[in-house]
Design a protein around this motif. Structure first.
Motif, PDB file in Angstrom:
ATOM      1  N   PRO A   1       0.789  -1.296  -0.187  1.00  0.00           N
ATOM      2  CA  PRO A   1       0.199   0.188   0.324  1.00  0.00           C
ATOM      3  C   PRO A   1       0.624   1.887  -0.205  1.00  0.00           C
ATOM      4  CG  PRO A   1      -0.774  -1.404   1.247  1.00  0.00           C
ATOM      5  CD  PRO A   1       0.059  -1.782   0.757  1.00  0.00           C
ATOM      6  N   GLU A   2       2.079   1.215   0.562  1.00  0.00           N
ATOM      7  CA  GLU A   2       3.001   2.200   0.761  1.00  0.00           C
ATOM      8  C   GLU A   2       3.916   2.021   0.031  1.00  0.00           C
ATOM      9  OE1 GLU A   2       0.191   2.085   3.662  1.00  0.00           O
ATOM     10  OE2 GLU A   2       1.831   1.133   3.945  1.00  0.00           O
ATOM     11  N   PHE A   3       4.304   1.006  -1.014  1.00  0.00           N
ATOM     12  CA  PHE A   3       5.206   1.297  -1.987  1.00  0.00           C
ATOM     13  C   PHE A   3       5.301   2.980  -2.845  1.00  0.00           C
ATOM     14  CE2 PHE A   3       6.863   0.513  -6.405  1.00  0.00           C
ATOM     15  CZ  PHE A   3       7.696  -0.319  -6.449  1.00  0.00           C
ATOM     16  N   SER A   4       4.246   2.925  -2.995  1.00  0.00           N
ATOM     17  CA  SER A   4       4.068   4.466  -4.472  1.00  0.00           C
ATOM     18  C   SER A   4       4.809   5.860  -3.646  1.00  0.00           C
ATOM     19  CB  SER A   4       2.721   4.805  -5.038  1.00  0.00           C
ATOM     20  OG  SER A   4       2.220   5.412  -4.252  1.00  0.00           O
ATOM     21  N   LEU A   5       4.655   6.059  -2.277  1.00  0.00           N
ATOM     22  CA  LEU A   5       5.528   6.602  -1.580  1.00  0.00           C
ATOM     23  C   LEU A   5       7.014   6.798  -0.904  1.00  0.00           C
ATOM     24  CD1 LEU A   5       3.407   6.619   1.778  1.00  0.00           C
ATOM     25  CD2 LEU A   5       3.045   8.248  -0.626  1.00  0.00           C
ATOM     26  N   LEU A   6       7.619   5.781  -2.416  1.00  0.00           N
ATOM     27  CA  LEU A   6       9.148   5.269  -2.357  1.00  0.00           C
ATOM     28  C   LEU A   6       9.912   6.777  -3.034  1.00  0.00           C
ATOM     29  CD1 LEU A   6       8.611   2.011  -1.853  1.00  0.00           C
ATOM     30  CD2 LEU A   6       9.784   3.622   0.372  1.00  0.00           C
ATOM     31  N   SER A   7      10.220   6.965  -2.937  1.00  0.00           N
ATOM     32  CA  SER A   7      11.654   7.233  -4.559  1.00  0.00           C
ATOM     33  C   SER A   7      11.498   6.412  -5.303  1.00  0.00           C
ATOM     34  CB  SER A   7      12.618   8.294  -3.475  1.00  0.00           C
ATOM     35  OG  SER A   7      13.741   7.416  -3.658  1.00  0.00           O
ATOM     36  N   LYS A   8      12.268   6.643  -6.567  1.00  0.00           N
ATOM     37  CA  LYS A   8      12.564   6.020  -7.694  1.00  0.00           C
ATOM     38  C   LYS A   8      13.584   5.083  -7.384  1.00  0.00           C
ATOM     39  CE  LYS A   8      14.013   5.821 -12.077  1.00  0.00           C
ATOM     40  NZ  LYS A   8      13.898   6.749 -13.496  1.00  0.00           N
ATOM     41  N   ASN A   9      15.026   6.101  -6.314  1.00  0.00           N
ATOM     42  CA  ASN A   9      15.905   5.387  -6.376  1.00  0.00           C
ATOM     43  C   ASN A   9      15.772   4.144  -5.012  1.00  0.00           C
ATOM     44  OD1 ASN A   9      18.195   7.013  -7.314  1.00  0.00           O
ATOM     45  ND2 ASN A   9      17.754   8.468  -6.011  1.00  0.00           N
ATOM     46  N   ASN A  10      14.807   4.464  -3.906  1.00  0.00           N
ATOM     47  CA  ASN A  10      13.542   3.380  -3.364  1.00  0.00           C
ATOM     48  C   ASN A  10      14.275   2.368  -3.576  1.00  0.00           C
ATOM     49  OD1 ASN A  10      13.097   5.978  -0.712  1.00  0.00           O
ATOM     50  ND2 ASN A  10      15.150   5.300  -0.694  1.00  0.00           N
ATOM     51  N   LYS A  11      13.081   2.305  -4.414  1.00  0.00           N
ATOM     52  CA  LYS A  11      12.270   1.113  -5.149  1.00  0.00           C
ATOM     53  C   LYS A  11      13.422   0.268  -6.091  1.00  0.00           C
ATOM     54  CE  LYS A  11       8.189   3.727  -6.292  1.00  0.00           C
ATOM     55  NZ  LYS A  11       6.769   4.522  -7.397  1.00  0.00           N
TER      56      LYS A  11
ATOM     57  N   VAL B   1      17.578  -0.271   3.734  1.00  0.00           N
ATOM     58  CA  VAL B   1      17.478   0.712   2.613  1.00  0.00           C
ATOM     59  C   VAL B   1      17.457   1.850   3.070  1.00  0.00           C
ATOM     60  CG1 VAL B   1      15.121   1.155   0.501  1.00  0.00           C
ATOM     61  CG2 VAL B   1      16.239  -1.229   2.230  1.00  0.00           C
ATOM     62  N   GLU B   2      17.250   3.412   2.603  1.00  0.00           N
ATOM     63  CA  GLU B   2      16.874   4.360   2.986  1.00  0.00           C
ATOM     64  C   GLU B   2      15.890   4.258   3.221  1.00  0.00           C
ATOM     65  OE1 GLU B   2      17.790   9.174   1.881  1.00  0.00           O
ATOM     66  OE2 GLU B   2      18.347   7.383   0.389  1.00  0.00           O
ATOM     67  N   ASN B   3      15.336   5.700   4.310  1.00  0.00           N
ATOM     68  CA  ASN B   3      13.566   5.503   4.513  1.00  0.00           C
ATOM     69  C   ASN B   3      14.138   6.797   4.627  1.00  0.00           C
ATOM     70  OD1 ASN B   3      10.888   5.640   5.158  1.00  0.00           O
ATOM     71  ND2 ASN B   3      11.186   4.398   6.943  1.00  0.00           N
ATOM     72  N   ASN B   4      12.835   7.481   3.871  1.00  0.00           N
ATOM     73  CA  ASN B   4      12.612   8.828   3.757  1.00  0.00           C
ATOM     74  C   ASN B   4      11.328   9.219   3.941  1.00  0.00           C
ATOM     75  OD1 ASN B   4      15.441  10.257   3.396  1.00  0.00           O
ATOM     76  ND2 ASN B   4      14.986   9.621   1.830  1.00  0.00           N
ATOM     77  N   LEU B   5      10.741   7.966   4.326  1.00  0.00           N
ATOM     78  CA  LEU B   5       9.233   8.151   4.500  1.00  0.00           C
ATOM     79  C   LEU B   5       8.598   8.749   6.075  1.00  0.00           C
ATOM     80  CD1 LEU B   5       7.878   4.743   2.604  1.00  0.00           C
ATOM     81  CD2 LEU B   5       8.088   7.124   1.683  1.00  0.00           C
ATOM     82  N   GLN B   6       6.965   9.338   6.049  1.00  0.00           N
ATOM     83  CA  GLN B   6       6.685   9.914   6.973  1.00  0.00           C
ATOM     84  C   GLN B   6       6.078   8.253   7.800  1.00  0.00           C
ATOM     85  OE1 GLN B   6       4.336  12.283   6.538  1.00  0.00           O
ATOM     86  NE2 GLN B   6       6.040  14.637   6.194  1.00  0.00           N
TER      87      GLN B   6
END
Length: 282
Positions: A181-191, A216-221
């Motif tokens: 469900p939160e995959f779309s919130l990741l940056s292209k680099n994260n994906k 993995v780099e995590n910039n998500l809230q």
């Protein structure tokens, strides 16, 4: 009509296909870690797919049979002795009254499954016999337990077709996943990192969850608590990935970035500490 537990092994429990439909009460699904292997053992005996089996972890139990039955043990590989004589895995066999079955160790993978004719007749709670701490009276079998089984008065049936355990499936390190469900919130680099990097199974893994060592780099809230399932891959604030397994809770508070396919969840369950996996979009 019972099996006596002479030695319980490292962590041996009774499991079936799990408790479906009780998530609104906070009850985990549980069930066999490797559902394919558990179902295969039942199939060898002509049991229904949901009959309870014994799940054996790494070092197995020693069991004395006070009743004649037929049985089967399934999984990748293990050292199995019946009255001191080695017997093969992934085949059915007959057990006479008074016989002693010893599963010395699981040599490949983490889990194997012992099925008996008619299934283990342990307590049923919320439509399941799966052992789980706080729901059933015990979370694993203990020395001195007597496990109820059904009687079997016939002889081991002859089979005229060959059913082979699909061991080849487990050799791959590729774990098939869907987007969470939160995959779309990741940056292209994260994906890209999720699918290009290999991840190592951490020693801090259990029936509840497998922890992966690499970050993995995590910039998500942070997110509000949401529903999760076995196979949900969560990304923690410090960048580590948690793959929820069969005893997973029903809600979680970390971003749900991936969801492991059911078939790959069985494969993942058999990966040992230190083995590497790689996520592949299904």
């Amino acid at each position: 009509m019972a099996i006596e537990v002479l030695k319980p092994g490292l962590w041996t429990s009774i499991q079936d296909s799990g408790r479906m439909g009780f998530g609104n009460f906070g009850v985990p699904i549980s069930g066999a870690m490797d559902k394919y292997a558990a179902a295969f053992a039942n199939m060898l005996l002509g049991n229904f797919g949901k009959e309870a089996v014994m799940e054996i972890t790494h070092l197995g139990p020693v069991l004395k049979f006070h009743e004649k039955t037929i049985a089967a043990i399934s999984g990748l590989n293990a050292d199995i002795l019946l009255n001191g004589k080695k017997i093969p895995i992934n085949e059915s066999f007959q057990i006479e009254k008074g016989a002693v079955l010893s599963i010395e160790r699981v040599s490949d993978g983490n889990w194997i499954y012992l099925a008996v004719f008619g299934g283990f007749q342990s307590e049923i709670i919320m439509d399941s016999r799966s052992m789980y701490d706080g729901i059933t009276s015990q979370a694993k079998i203990k020395k001195g337990d007597f496990l109820k089984i059904r009687g079997f008065s016939g002889t081991k049936p002859e089979h005229y077709s060959i059913v082979r355990f699909q061991k080849r499936t487990y050799l791959s390190n590729r774990i098939k996943v869907f987007r969470g469900p939160e995959f779309s919130l990741l940056s292209k680099n994260n994906k890209n990192e999720l699918f290009q990097k290999q991840f190592t199974i951490s020693p801090d893994s259990s029936r509840m969850a497998y922890l992966l060592e690499e970050k993995v780099e995590n910039n998500l809230q942070s997110i509000l608590t949401g529903p999760v399932l076995p196979g949900t891959v969560e990304l923690t604030p410090d960048g580590k990935l948690i793959i929820l397994m069969r005893d997973a809770p029903v809600t979680g508070g970390y971003p749900r970035v991936l969801q492991v396919c059911e078939e790959s969840l069985d494969v993942l369950a058999q990966k040992k500490t230190g083995e590497k996996i790689q996520f592949v979009l299904s």
